[in-house]
Design a protein around this motif. Sequence first.
Motif, PDB file in Angstrom:
ATOM      1  N   GLY A 101       0.805  -1.227   0.000  1.00  7.55           N
ATOM      2  CA  GLY A 101       0.000   0.000   0.000  1.00  7.55           C
ATOM      3  C   GLY A 101       0.836   1.274   0.000  1.00  7.55           C
ATOM      4  N   ASP A 102       2.115   1.159   0.376  1.00  4.56           N
ATOM      5  CA  ASP A 102       2.961   2.357   0.460  1.00  4.56           C
ATOM      6  C   ASP A 102       3.816   2.568  -0.791  1.00  4.56           C
ATOM      7  OD1 ASP A 102       2.040   2.367   3.064  1.00  4.56           O
ATOM      8  OD2 ASP A 102       3.727   1.125   3.766  1.00  4.56           O
ATOM      9  N   MET A 103       3.594   1.725  -1.806  1.00  9.01           N
ATOM     10  CA  MET A 103       4.438   1.851  -3.001  1.00  9.01           C
ATOM     11  C   MET A 103       4.139   3.158  -3.734  1.00  9.01           C
ATOM     12  SD  MET A 103       6.384  -0.850  -3.435  1.00  9.01           S
ATOM     13  CE  MET A 103       6.613  -1.440  -5.119  1.00  9.01           C
ATOM     14  N   PRO A 104       5.180   3.801  -4.312  1.00 15.26           N
ATOM     15  CA  PRO A 104       4.957   5.047  -5.055  1.00 15.26           C
ATOM     16  C   PRO A 104       3.993   4.824  -6.234  1.00 15.26           C
ATOM     17  CG  PRO A 104       7.321   4.553  -4.838  1.00 15.26           C
ATOM     18  CD  PRO A 104       6.582   3.378  -4.307  1.00 15.26           C
ATOM     19  N   PRO A 105       3.334   5.881  -6.700  1.00 16.99           N
ATOM     20  CA  PRO A 105       2.335   5.758  -7.786  1.00 16.99           C
ATOM     21  C   PRO A 105       2.895   5.145  -9.068  1.00 16.99           C
ATOM     22  CG  PRO A 105       2.550   8.047  -7.036  1.00 16.99           C
ATOM     23  CD  PRO A 105       3.436   7.243  -6.176  1.00 16.99           C
ATOM     24  N   ARG A 106       4.216   5.243  -9.241  1.00 13.57           N
ATOM     25  CA  ARG A 106       4.877   4.653 -10.390  1.00 13.57           C
ATOM     26  C   ARG A 106       4.475   3.182 -10.617  1.00 13.57           C
ATOM     27  NH1 ARG A 106      11.398   3.520 -10.342  1.00 13.57           N
ATOM     28  NH2 ARG A 106      11.434   2.388 -12.306  1.00 13.57           N
ATOM     29  N   TYR A 107       4.145   2.484  -9.500  1.00 17.33           N
ATOM     30  CA  TYR A 107       3.855   1.055  -9.606  1.00 17.33           C
ATOM     31  C   TYR A 107       2.365   0.739  -9.762  1.00 17.33           C
ATOM     32  CZ  TYR A 107       8.696   0.642  -8.146  1.00 17.33           C
ATOM     33  OH  TYR A 107      10.055   0.750  -8.090  1.00 17.33           O
ATOM     34  N   ASP A 108       1.532   1.778  -9.772  1.00 25.33           N
ATOM     35  CA  ASP A 108       0.085   1.534  -9.784  1.00 25.33           C
ATOM     36  C   ASP A 108      -0.376   0.628 -10.931  1.00 25.33           C
ATOM     37  OD1 ASP A 108      -0.069   3.066  -7.571  1.00 25.33           O
ATOM     38  OD2 ASP A 108      -1.135   4.762  -8.502  1.00 25.33           O
ATOM     39  N   ARG A 112      -1.887  -3.167 -10.878  1.00 25.47           N
ATOM     40  CA  ARG A 112      -3.195  -3.489 -11.468  1.00 25.47           C
ATOM     41  C   ARG A 112      -3.066  -4.738 -12.358  1.00 25.47           C
ATOM     42  NH1 ARG A 112      -6.362   0.315 -15.884  1.00 25.47           N
ATOM     43  NH2 ARG A 112      -4.588  -0.276 -17.173  1.00 25.47           N
ATOM     44  N   GLY A 113      -2.028  -4.780 -13.176  1.00 27.36           N
ATOM     45  CA  GLY A 113      -1.804  -5.924 -14.064  1.00 27.36           C
ATOM     46  C   GLY A 113      -1.528  -7.200 -13.295  1.00 27.36           C
ATOM     47  N   ILE A 114      -0.707  -7.081 -12.258  1.00 28.70           N
ATOM     48  CA  ILE A 114      -0.352  -8.252 -11.447  1.00 28.70           C
ATOM     49  C   ILE A 114      -1.597  -8.854 -10.800  1.00 28.70           C
ATOM     50  CG2 ILE A 114       0.812  -8.945  -9.303  1.00 28.70           C
ATOM     51  CD1 ILE A 114       3.116  -7.145  -9.994  1.00 28.70           C
ATOM     52  N   LYS A 115      -2.445  -7.978 -10.247  1.00 32.41           N
ATOM     53  CA  LYS A 115      -3.658  -8.472  -9.565  1.00 32.41           C
ATOM     54  C   LYS A 115      -4.545  -9.225 -10.547  1.00 32.41           C
ATOM     55  CE  LYS A 115      -3.969  -5.338  -5.665  1.00 32.41           C
ATOM     56  NZ  LYS A 115      -4.469  -4.041  -5.188  1.00 32.41           N
ATOM     57  N   SER A 116      -4.629  -8.691 -11.767  1.00 27.69           N
ATOM     58  CA  SER A 116      -5.456  -9.334 -12.768  1.00 27.69           C
ATOM     59  C   SER A 116      -4.860 -10.690 -13.172  1.00 27.69           C
ATOM     60  CB  SER A 116      -5.563  -8.396 -13.964  1.00 27.69           C
ATOM     61  OG  SER A 116      -6.171  -9.024 -15.024  1.00 27.69           O
ATOM     62  N   ASP A 117      -3.546 -10.735 -13.289  1.00 26.93           N
ATOM     63  CA  ASP A 117      -2.893 -12.007 -13.648  1.00 26.93           C
ATOM     64  C   ASP A 117      -3.093 -13.065 -12.568  1.00 26.93           C
ATOM     65  OD1 ASP A 117      -2.037 -10.770 -15.924  1.00 26.93           O
ATOM     66  OD2 ASP A 117       0.033 -10.470 -15.270  1.00 26.93           O
ATOM     67  N   ILE A 118      -3.036 -12.632 -11.308  1.00 25.32           N
ATOM     68  CA  ILE A 118      -3.243 -13.576 -10.205  1.00 25.32           C
ATOM     69  C   ILE A 118      -4.668 -14.122 -10.260  1.00 25.32           C
ATOM     70  CG2 ILE A 118      -3.513 -13.768  -7.689  1.00 25.32           C
ATOM     71  CD1 ILE A 118      -1.196 -11.790  -7.409  1.00 25.32           C
ATOM     72  N   GLU A 119      -5.605 -13.229 -10.542  1.00 29.94           N
ATOM     73  CA  GLU A 119      -7.015 -13.622 -10.553  1.00 29.94           C
ATOM     74  C   GLU A 119      -7.276 -14.727 -11.582  1.00 29.94           C
ATOM     75  OE1 GLU A 119      -9.613 -10.272 -11.265  1.00 29.94           O
ATOM     76  OE2 GLU A 119     -11.271 -11.685 -11.575  1.00 29.94           O
ATOM     77  N   ILE A 120      -6.611 -14.667 -12.725  1.00 28.24           N
ATOM     78  CA  ILE A 120      -6.924 -15.665 -13.761  1.00 28.24           C
ATOM     79  C   ILE A 120      -5.991 -16.877 -13.736  1.00 28.24           C
ATOM     80  CG2 ILE A 120      -7.919 -13.915 -15.295  1.00 28.24           C
ATOM     81  CD1 ILE A 120      -5.429 -14.322 -17.084  1.00 28.24           C
ATOM     82  N   PHE A 121      -4.894 -16.804 -12.984  1.00 33.73           N
ATOM     83  CA  PHE A 121      -3.932 -17.909 -13.037  1.00 33.73           C
ATOM     84  C   PHE A 121      -4.464 -19.179 -12.371  1.00 33.73           C
ATOM     85  CE2 PHE A 121      -0.547 -20.550 -11.349  1.00 33.73           C
ATOM     86  CZ  PHE A 121       0.274 -20.704 -12.452  1.00 33.73           C
ATOM     87  N   ARG A 122      -4.340 -20.312 -13.065  1.00 27.57           N
ATOM     88  CA  ARG A 122      -4.631 -21.626 -12.479  1.00 27.57           C
ATOM     89  C   ARG A 122      -3.549 -22.582 -12.965  1.00 27.57           C
ATOM     90  NH1 ARG A 122      -7.663 -18.575 -10.756  1.00 27.57           N
ATOM     91  NH2 ARG A 122      -9.890 -18.686 -10.295  1.00 27.57           N
ATOM     92  N   GLU A 123      -2.982 -23.321 -12.024  1.00 25.20           N
ATOM     93  CA  GLU A 123      -1.894 -24.209 -12.408  1.00 25.20           C
ATOM     94  C   GLU A 123      -2.344 -25.242 -13.448  1.00 25.20           C
ATOM     95  OE1 GLU A 123       0.505 -25.371  -9.102  1.00 25.20           O
ATOM     96  OE2 GLU A 123       1.833 -26.564 -10.381  1.00 25.20           O
ATOM     97  N   GLU A 124      -3.590 -25.700 -13.332  1.00 23.34           N
ATOM     98  CA  GLU A 124      -4.061 -26.736 -14.279  1.00 23.34           C
ATOM     99  C   GLU A 124      -4.179 -26.197 -15.705  1.00 23.34           C
ATOM    100  OE1 GLU A 124      -5.691 -25.605 -11.589  1.00 23.34           O
ATOM    101  OE2 GLU A 124      -7.878 -25.604 -11.858  1.00 23.34           O
ATOM    102  N   ASN A 125      -4.077 -24.873 -15.868  1.00 22.43           N
ATOM    103  CA  ASN A 125      -4.120 -24.308 -17.226  1.00 22.43           C
ATOM    104  C   ASN A 125      -2.763 -24.366 -17.941  1.00 22.43           C
ATOM    105  OD1 ASN A 125      -6.830 -23.795 -17.341  1.00 22.43           O
ATOM    106  ND2 ASN A 125      -6.664 -21.667 -16.650  1.00 22.43           N
ATOM    107  N   ILE A 126      -1.690 -24.608 -17.174  1.00 22.58           N
ATOM    108  CA  ILE A 126      -0.360 -24.613 -17.820  1.00 22.58           C
ATOM    109  C   ILE A 126      -0.250 -25.721 -18.879  1.00 22.58           C
ATOM    110  CG2 ILE A 126       2.126 -24.876 -17.462  1.00 22.58           C
ATOM    111  CD1 ILE A 126       1.854 -23.414 -14.826  1.00 22.58           C
ATOM    112  N   PRO A 127      -0.575 -26.991 -18.521  1.00 23.92           N
ATOM    113  CA  PRO A 127      -0.503 -28.017 -19.585  1.00 23.92           C
ATOM    114  C   PRO A 127      -1.471 -27.743 -20.741  1.00 23.92           C
ATOM    115  CG  PRO A 127      -1.364 -28.958 -17.526  1.00 23.92           C
ATOM    116  CD  PRO A 127      -0.863 -27.585 -17.202  1.00 23.92           C
ATOM    117  N   LEU A 128      -2.614 -27.126 -20.437  1.00 20.68           N
ATOM    118  CA  LEU A 128      -3.551 -26.803 -21.523  1.00 20.68           C
ATOM    119  C   LEU A 128      -2.928 -25.775 -22.468  1.00 20.68           C
ATOM    120  CD1 LEU A 128      -6.942 -26.582 -19.537  1.00 20.68           C
ATOM    121  CD2 LEU A 128      -6.234 -28.375 -21.138  1.00 20.68           C
ATOM    122  N   GLY A 129      -2.150 -24.851 -21.868  1.00 23.29           N
ATOM    123  CA  GLY A 129      -1.454 -23.854 -22.684  1.00 23.29           C
ATOM    124  C   GLY A 129      -0.432 -24.499 -23.602  1.00 23.29           C
ATOM    125  N   VAL A 130       0.292 -25.501 -23.061  1.00 21.03           N
ATOM    126  CA  VAL A 130       1.297 -26.202 -23.878  1.00 21.03           C
ATOM    127  C   VAL A 130       0.593 -26.952 -25.018  1.00 21.03           C
ATOM    128  CG1 VAL A 130       3.066 -28.004 -23.869  1.00 21.03           C
ATOM    129  CG2 VAL A 130       2.907 -26.405 -21.943  1.00 21.03           C
TER     130      VAL A 130
END
Length: 567
Positions: A101-108, A112-130
């Motif tokens: 929460g204390d990170m400078p605005p530069r990282y906003d 945002r991107g990281i949170k979205s990536d976490i939300e959609i990540f599922r380990e079982e999707n990795i082999p499906l991706g391959v």
Amino acid sequence: MTFVPDDFDASKWESIEPYVNDLLERELSCSNCLEELIADSSNLAEHISETGALLYINMTCDTEDEGKKNAFLSFVENIRPKLSKFSDELNRRIVNHKSIGDMPPRYDLMIRGIKSDIEIFREENIPLGVEQTKLVTKAQGITGAMTVDFDGKERTFPEMRGFLESNDRIQRESAWKSMVKRWMENSDELSDIFDELITIRHKIALNSGFKSYTNYMFRAMHRFDYTVEDCLTFHKSIEEVCMPIVKKINSERCTSFDLKILSPWDVNEKSGSGPDIAGKNPLRPFDNVDEMVTKLSELFHNMSNDLGTKFDKLVEMDTLDLETRKGKAPGGYQYYLEKSRIPFIFMNAAGLQGDLETMIHESGHAFHSLYCGHLDLIDERDYPIEFAEVASMSMELLTQPNWNIFYEKQEDANRAKISHLEGVVFLLPWIATIDAFQHWIYANPGHTREERKIQWISLRERFGSEMNWEGHEDFRELSWQQQGHLFGVPFYYVEYGIAQLGALQLWQTHRKNPEKALKDYSNAMELGNTKTLPDLFAAAELKLGFDEKHLQSLIGEVEVAMSEIKN
Ligand SMILES: [Zn+2]
């Protein structure tokens, strides 16, 4: 001292692993530890990205070398799956840290991107991706291997393009028919692959908790600033604004060819290109690559000292592979080497106007990379695709007043400009077709092949040129197969349309005030990925909007420009 040594070998997981473990396990108790962690992971990512880039470049420059192909595939199959698992763990480490929460605005934006990536990540999707990558490679193998015996020689599909622009209608027709016949030999197999891809993609979406792959992909592609509805509005605007002009251009073509209706070998549905309507030979803006490069340097210096110097730098750095030769992959691309911070340009120049446009397009991407190369973190330089294509597509338009450098006769330069502007009008309905088709496909993942055909034809009726398809209906129903994006990079296509909206506005400014347009261009490109898409548009004084009125004002000016050239 950088986190990773300069001579680091990122092609082996064994050498990457200790750095990954460090990033995942190091203690994070100091006040700027989190920023250090981000900087170090960016440094590691630069090395890995550059290794992947060089393996890809080596393979595409020499497709006949099995060793180069295997080296790239081994990277894709062995390194990338491990990396996606690592990224997810690192992402969680970052956003779950107490001082996030204390990170400078530069990282906003990054957060945002990281949170979205976490939300959609599922380990079982990795082999499906391959699995997905393997199917895509299979489809590419099938289409890449297609050749036809024509005019006494075995020829690849890119080589056949020349015959489709021939002034001899009989030759055009037989070239087109031989390509279609060859395509249909594999069309069932391609449909099988596509069915499998849809099933896998729908499963990936369900695994991640989404109702449809469309919603999943809007997240995965970080489309935060426009919606599915915006895309549908855009399609409608394109239909209203562009289709009357497409019809008009086609009817002029019909008249000059003395035909009642065009056949598929009289005009390229996607680009609007075809044989010259006055029966002239194809344009030849340059004889060899050296001539193209020398003249482009003159062209960019004419536009501004800044662009000229940047272009000369590309030549000096010797990271261009431009001429066509046997064993080189088709197409063109710009790939930024993240560690060295050098843009690499690949293309197959054979002396045609289209080649010149490709080189200008890829130079635009390279300028973008150079403008934002000063930014520290790889994420800050990873500009959104929608804006990347503004950099390249606007360059095609902004260079037009200088195309005379390539033509002795004014009428030839004019021909090139008209055909490019017509291409702008034709491409938008094709973009709408491909985008609308994908929205339908993934909203209806259980559809039958028959339903898919009906949907495709109805979109082509809406966005396509009026043509006589008699006797070739079976190919028409499957002609979507020729758009490789549908297989390889799902949903990636509307970006070109969004970018064209920006490119056309920059061009409008440039018509009145070239200096201002180039200033707007560099102002925005320098920002890299540090602003949202609407803010990047705003930084170049562009509006991001999909409504009909906005599109009309842009395409209206294209029509004006075309008539200025003609008169
Ligand atoms: Zn591009």
